[in-house]
Design a protein around this motif. Sequence first.
Motif, PDB file in Angstrom:
ATOM      1  N   LYS A  44       0.836  -1.215   0.000  1.00  0.00           N
ATOM      2  CA  LYS A  44       0.000   0.000   0.000  1.00  0.00           C
ATOM      3  C   LYS A  44       0.867   1.259   0.000  1.00  0.00           C
ATOM      4  N   GLU A  45       1.925   1.266   0.798  1.00  0.00           N
ATOM      5  CA  GLU A  45       2.809   2.431   0.869  1.00  0.00           C
ATOM      6  C   GLU A  45       3.545   2.648  -0.453  1.00  0.00           C
ATOM      7  N   ILE A  46       4.013   1.564  -1.060  1.00  0.00           N
ATOM      8  CA  ILE A  46       4.731   1.681  -2.331  1.00  0.00           C
ATOM      9  C   ILE A  46       3.766   2.112  -3.433  1.00  0.00           C
ATOM     10  N   THR A  47       2.546   1.578  -3.407  1.00  0.00           N
ATOM     11  CA  THR A  47       1.529   1.996  -4.372  1.00  0.00           C
ATOM     12  C   THR A  47       1.288   3.493  -4.260  1.00  0.00           C
ATOM     13  N   ALA A  48       1.182   3.991  -3.044  1.00  0.00           N
ATOM     14  CA  ALA A  48       0.979   5.430  -2.823  1.00  0.00           C
ATOM     15  C   ALA A  48       2.166   6.233  -3.343  1.00  0.00           C
ATOM     16  N   MET A  49       3.384   5.734  -3.127  1.00  0.00           N
ATOM     17  CA  MET A  49       4.580   6.423  -3.633  1.00  0.00           C
ATOM     18  C   MET A  49       4.535   6.522  -5.157  1.00  0.00           C
ATOM     19  N   ILE A  50       4.164   5.427  -5.807  1.00  0.00           N
ATOM     20  CA  ILE A  50       4.132   5.406  -7.272  1.00  0.00           C
ATOM     21  C   ILE A  50       3.052   6.339  -7.804  1.00  0.00           C
ATOM     22  N   THR A  51       1.849   6.242  -7.254  1.00  0.00           N
ATOM     23  CA  THR A  51       0.757   7.088  -7.750  1.00  0.00           C
ATOM     24  C   THR A  51       1.061   8.556  -7.525  1.00  0.00           C
ATOM     25  N   GLU A  52       1.735   8.863  -6.424  1.00  0.00           N
ATOM     26  CA  GLU A  52       2.106  10.248  -6.116  1.00  0.00           C
ATOM     27  C   GLU A  52       3.231  10.749  -7.023  1.00  0.00           C
ATOM     28  N   ASN A  53       4.290   9.980  -7.122  1.00  0.00           N
ATOM     29  CA  ASN A  53       5.479  10.402  -7.874  1.00  0.00           C
ATOM     30  C   ASN A  53       5.274  10.442  -9.377  1.00  0.00           C
ATOM     31  N   PHE A  54       4.368   9.596  -9.868  1.00  0.00           N
ATOM     32  CA  PHE A  54       4.182   9.504 -11.311  1.00  0.00           C
ATOM     33  C   PHE A  54       2.804   9.989 -11.751  1.00  0.00           C
ATOM     34  N   ASP A  55       2.074  10.606 -10.830  1.00  0.00           N
ATOM     35  CA  ASP A  55       0.770  11.209 -11.120  1.00  0.00           C
ATOM     36  C   ASP A  55      -0.154  10.220 -11.827  1.00  0.00           C
ATOM     37  N   SER A  57      -3.574   7.776 -11.405  1.00  0.00           N
ATOM     38  CA  SER A  57      -4.788   7.710 -10.600  1.00  0.00           C
ATOM     39  C   SER A  57      -5.395   6.316 -10.521  1.00  0.00           C
ATOM     40  N   TYR A  58      -4.807   5.338 -11.172  1.00  0.00           N
ATOM     41  CA  TYR A  58      -5.359   3.989 -11.186  1.00  0.00           C
ATOM     42  C   TYR A  58      -4.653   3.111 -10.156  1.00  0.00           C
ATOM     43  N   GLU A  59      -5.001   3.260  -8.889  1.00  0.00           N
ATOM     44  CA  GLU A  59      -4.324   2.525  -7.822  1.00  0.00           C
ATOM     45  C   GLU A  59      -4.419   1.015  -7.983  1.00  0.00           C
ATOM     46  N   GLU A  60      -5.583   0.516  -8.407  1.00  0.00           N
ATOM     47  CA  GLU A  60      -5.754  -0.929  -8.550  1.00  0.00           C
ATOM     48  C   GLU A  60      -4.783  -1.500  -9.586  1.00  0.00           C
TER      49      GLU A  60
END
Length: 81
Positions: A44-55, A57-60
């Motif tokens: 979950k934390e790494i997913t958040a890092m990726i979605t944040e750093n690479f803008d 919006s598709y978390e799933e």
Amino acid sequence: MSRLGILAINDEGFAFDPQSGESFTLNKTALCILKGLKDNKDIKEITAMITENFDISYEEEVEKDLSDFIEHLRIYQLIWG
């Protein structure tokens, strides 16, 4: 300890395993993931890092791709468990 624990990673995306002598070239996403794993972050934390750093919006989709990448790390015996 997994091989990931001893992997030397620089900010340009070069990783070196001093135990085996193998080296790897990482893209920016893989670099982000490996740094997160080395810092003991969970999916979950790494997913958040990726979605944040690479803008993104598709978390799933990020979680699925992340799980696939982690499975490849297991195949290459960089991590286990």
